[in-house]
Scaffold this motif. Structure first.
Motif, PDB file in Angstrom:
ATOM      1  N   VAL A 150      37.381  46.827  21.216  1.00  0.00           N
ATOM      2  CA  VAL A 150      36.348  47.820  20.927  1.00  0.00           C
ATOM      3  C   VAL A 150      36.572  48.394  19.534  1.00  0.00           C
ATOM      4  O   VAL A 150      37.662  48.856  19.211  1.00  0.00           O
ATOM      5  CB  VAL A 150      36.386  48.969  21.954  1.00  0.00           C
ATOM      6  CG1 VAL A 150      35.154  49.854  21.789  1.00  0.00           C
ATOM      7  CG2 VAL A 150      36.492  48.433  23.368  1.00  0.00           C
ATOM      8  N   SER A 151      35.535  48.369  18.712  1.00  0.00           N
ATOM      9  CA  SER A 151      35.641  48.938  17.370  1.00  0.00           C
ATOM     10  C   SER A 151      34.247  49.117  16.796  1.00  0.00           C
ATOM     11  O   SER A 151      33.270  48.544  17.291  1.00  0.00           O
ATOM     12  CB  SER A 151      36.462  48.024  16.445  1.00  0.00           C
ATOM     13  OG  SER A 151      35.769  46.807  16.217  1.00  0.00           O
ATOM     14  N   LEU A 152      34.164  49.909  15.743  1.00  0.00           N
ATOM     15  CA  LEU A 152      32.895  50.032  15.017  1.00  0.00           C
ATOM     16  C   LEU A 152      32.530  48.711  14.357  1.00  0.00           C
ATOM     17  O   LEU A 152      31.352  48.354  14.252  1.00  0.00           O
ATOM     18  CB  LEU A 152      33.005  51.135  13.957  1.00  0.00           C
ATOM     19  CG  LEU A 152      33.228  52.561  14.470  1.00  0.00           C
ATOM     20  CD1 LEU A 152      33.520  53.504  13.306  1.00  0.00           C
ATOM     21  CD2 LEU A 152      32.031  53.053  15.260  1.00  0.00           C
ATOM     22  N   SER A 153      33.532  47.951  13.924  1.00  0.00           N
ATOM     23  CA  SER A 153      33.278  46.683  13.228  1.00  0.00           C
ATOM     24  C   SER A 153      32.665  45.634  14.142  1.00  0.00           C
ATOM     25  O   SER A 153      31.973  44.727  13.669  1.00  0.00           O
ATOM     26  CB  SER A 153      34.588  46.133  12.645  1.00  0.00           C
ATOM     27  OG  SER A 153      35.132  47.011  11.702  1.00  0.00           O
ATOM     28  N   ASN A 154      32.932  45.720  15.429  1.00  0.00           N
ATOM     29  CA  ASN A 154      32.397  44.744  16.381  1.00  0.00           C
ATOM     30  C   ASN A 154      31.092  45.201  16.992  1.00  0.00           C
ATOM     31  O   ASN A 154      30.688  44.709  18.057  1.00  0.00           O
ATOM     32  CB  ASN A 154      33.415  44.478  17.487  1.00  0.00           C
ATOM     33  CG  ASN A 154      34.491  43.511  17.030  1.00  0.00           C
ATOM     34  OD1 ASN A 154      34.320  42.797  16.052  1.00  0.00           O
ATOM     35  ND2 ASN A 154      35.597  43.481  17.746  1.00  0.00           N
TER      36      ASN A 154
END
Length: 418
Positions: A150-154
Motif C-alpha cells: 500500500v502506498s501513494l505511488s501504487n
C-alpha cells in the motif's frame, strides 16, 4: 519463440508495437506524454487504436499473475485499473529474451500523487489523498484483498467534487482471499504508514509539501481507516424501545457512500436488547442512485453533489410531489447537459464533466456571496469559463511535468512502486 499475447479482447494492432525493443527504448512517436509515477519497473504510455494504454515491463509470471488479479478485482467492482493484455515471448534483434509486458487501460483524468503536487494545490492535499486511500483500502479489505504494498505511488487519484477518489494501479503483491484476518489488515496498514511517510519525506525534501508533517500525516491512514472500518463493520447494541437506531445506522452508512445489502438483527433471550451488525456493505450509494436516475456514471462525491443540485432544482420548481425520475430527466436536459456542453471544446480536456459541473456550482456560490444575491448558473458558467478554467491544467492528456523526472531523494527501494 513465438510472441504470445493474452487478452480478453485482443486488438490486432498490438502486433504493430515494437516488442523486439526494450520498453525503455521505444520511439517517441509511439508514446503518449502522460505523467508517470515512481516505479521499480519501466512503464510507458502508448497510443493504440484511439486509446491510451499503460505498458509495464515485468517478469512473465508476475505479469500473468497481476493480469488475472486485476481481472478478478474488476469483476468484484473494486476501484482499480483495467487489465488489457499480457505480451510474452519477446526477443530482441539478437534473439535475446526480453521481459514480458503487462498492459492496462489508462484511467482518464487520473493522476499519480507526484503529478498532483507539481500543481498549485490546497495545503491539505496530503490529507485528502490519504482519506481517499483509506476508503480504497477499506473497500479492498472488505472484499478479501490483501494488498501487500500500500502506498501513494501504487495509487491513481481522480478528482471527486473537491476531494479525491483512489484507484489501485499495482496488484503485483496482492492476494485475494475469502476473508482477511485482523492481523492481515493491520499488516497492510503498517505497510501503508511506513510507505506514505517515506513518500511525504521525499516531497518535503523537494519543497513540494505544503507544511504537512510527514509522520503525523502518514498516521492519518491508520486513524481514518479504523474509523471507517468500525463504522462499516462494528456491531451495535441498544434497547428495544430504540429501534429507530436501526434506520439511523443505515442512514449513517449511506451518508458516507455505502449501502447495506444485509443486516443481522438479533434480540437477547429476554427481548430487552437488540444487536445489529452490517453483514454485506457495498460502496457507491450515491453514484448508483444518480446512475439509475440520469444515466450519469460518476465518482461518489460527484454523485452526492449532483444529487444535491437535483434536489435544489426540484424544490425551486416546486415539484417535490412528482416522480423523481421525471424531475431528474428535466434537470439533466435543462441544467446539467447545457452547462457542461457550453464549455469550449478546446477546454473540455481540463476536467471531466461532473467535476467541471461541481466547480461551476462552487464558483456560483462564491459569486453569490460576493454579490450578496443569487447568481444564475448560466452566468456563473460564463464567468468560470472566462476566468478560472483557462488556468486549470489539461488533466485528460496532461502534457506537462513527467513526474519520473522529479528528484527522488529517499534511498529506500520500498518507496519506488509502480
Amino acid at each position: 519463440m513465438a510472441l504470445d499475447i493474452t487478452a480478453s479482447r485482443p486488438d490486432p494492432a498490438l502486433l504493430d508495437l515494437p516488442w523486439n525493443v526494450p520498453l525503455e527504448e521505444w520511439p517517441a512517436e509511439r508514446l503518449a506524454a502522460l505523467p508517470r509515477g515512481i516505479s521499480r519497473h519501466v512503464v510507458r504510455f502508448v497510443k493504440l487504436s484511439g486509446r491510451i494504454l499503460a505498458v509495464k515491463e515485468i517478469k512473465a509470471e508476475l505479469a500473468i499473475g497481476e493480469y488475472h488479479m486485476l481481472r478478478n478485482l474488476n469483476r468484484l467492482g473494486l476501484p482499480c485499473v483495467e487489465p488489457f493484455a499480457v505480451v510474452q515471448g519477446r526477443l530482441d534483434d539478437d534473439g535475446e529474451p526480453l521481459d514480458a509486458c503487462l498492459i492496462t487501460r489508462h484511467l482518464q483524468f487520473s493522476l499519480p500523487y507526484r503529478a498532483l503536487y507539481s500543481q498549485a494545490l490546497r495545503p491539505d492535499t496530503a490529507a485528502r489523498l490519504i482519506d481517499a486511500l483509506a476508503v480504497l483500502l477499506v473497500r479492498l479489505h472488505l472484499a478479501g484483498f490483501w494488498w501487500g504494498d500500500v502506498s501513494l505511488s501504487n495509487t491513481l487519484f481522480v478528482r471527486d467534487a473537491g476531494a479525491f477518489a483512489a484507484y489501485l494501479v499495482d496488484a503485483e503483491t496482492g492476494e485475494l482471499r475469502a476473508r482477511l484476518s485482523d492481523g492481515q489488515r493491520e499488516h497492510d496498514l503498517d505497510i501503508a504508514r511506513v510507505n506514505i511517510a517515506g513518500e511525504l519525506f521525499d516531497l518535503e525534501a523537494g519543497d513540494l509539501l505544503h507544511g504537512e508533517d510527514p509522520i503525523e500525516t502518514s498516521e492519518r491512514i491508520v486513524t481514518r481507516y479504523r474509523e471507517l472500518w468500525n463504522e462499516l463493520t462494528a456491531s451495535e447494541e441498544f434497547s428495544t424501545d430504540e429501534r429507530w437506531r436501526v434506520e439511523d445506522r443505515i442512514r449513517r452508512l449511506n451518508e458516507i457512500g455505502f449501502d447495506v445489502d444485509e443486516l443481522a438483527i438479533v434480540t437477547d433471550i429476554g427481548g430487552t436488547s437488540i444487536y445489529i451488525q452490517p453483514k454485506v456493505v457495498d460502496a457507491g450509494h450515491h453514484s448508483r442512485r444518480l446512475l439509475r436516475l440520469t444515466g450519469l456514471d460518476v465518482e461518489e462525491g460527484q454523485a452526492r453533489r449532483l444529487l444535491n443540485d437535483l434536489d435544489s432544482f426540484r424544490a425551486a420548481q416546486d415539484r417535490q410531489g412528482e416522480d423523481e425520475e421525471l424531475v431528474a430527466h428535466d434537470w439533466l436536459a435543462d441544467i446539467y447537459e447545457p452547462i457542461t456542453r457550453s464549455v469550449p471544446v478546446a477546454m473540455r480536456g481540463k476536467l471531466e464533466p461532473a467535476e467541471l459541473f461541481h466547480e461551476i456550482l462552487e464558483h456560483r456560490w462564491y459569486m453569490a456571496e460576493l454579490a450578496g444575491s443569487d447568481i444564475r448558473i448560466e452566468d456563473a458558467t460564463v464567468d468560470y469559463v472566462a476566468n478560472v478554467l483557462p488556468n486549470k491544467p489539461e488533466e485528460k492528456s496532461v502534457l506537462g511535468t513527467d513526474t519520473t523526472e522529479m528528484p527522488i531523494l529517499a534511498s529506500d527501494p520500498a518507496l519506488g512502486r509502480g
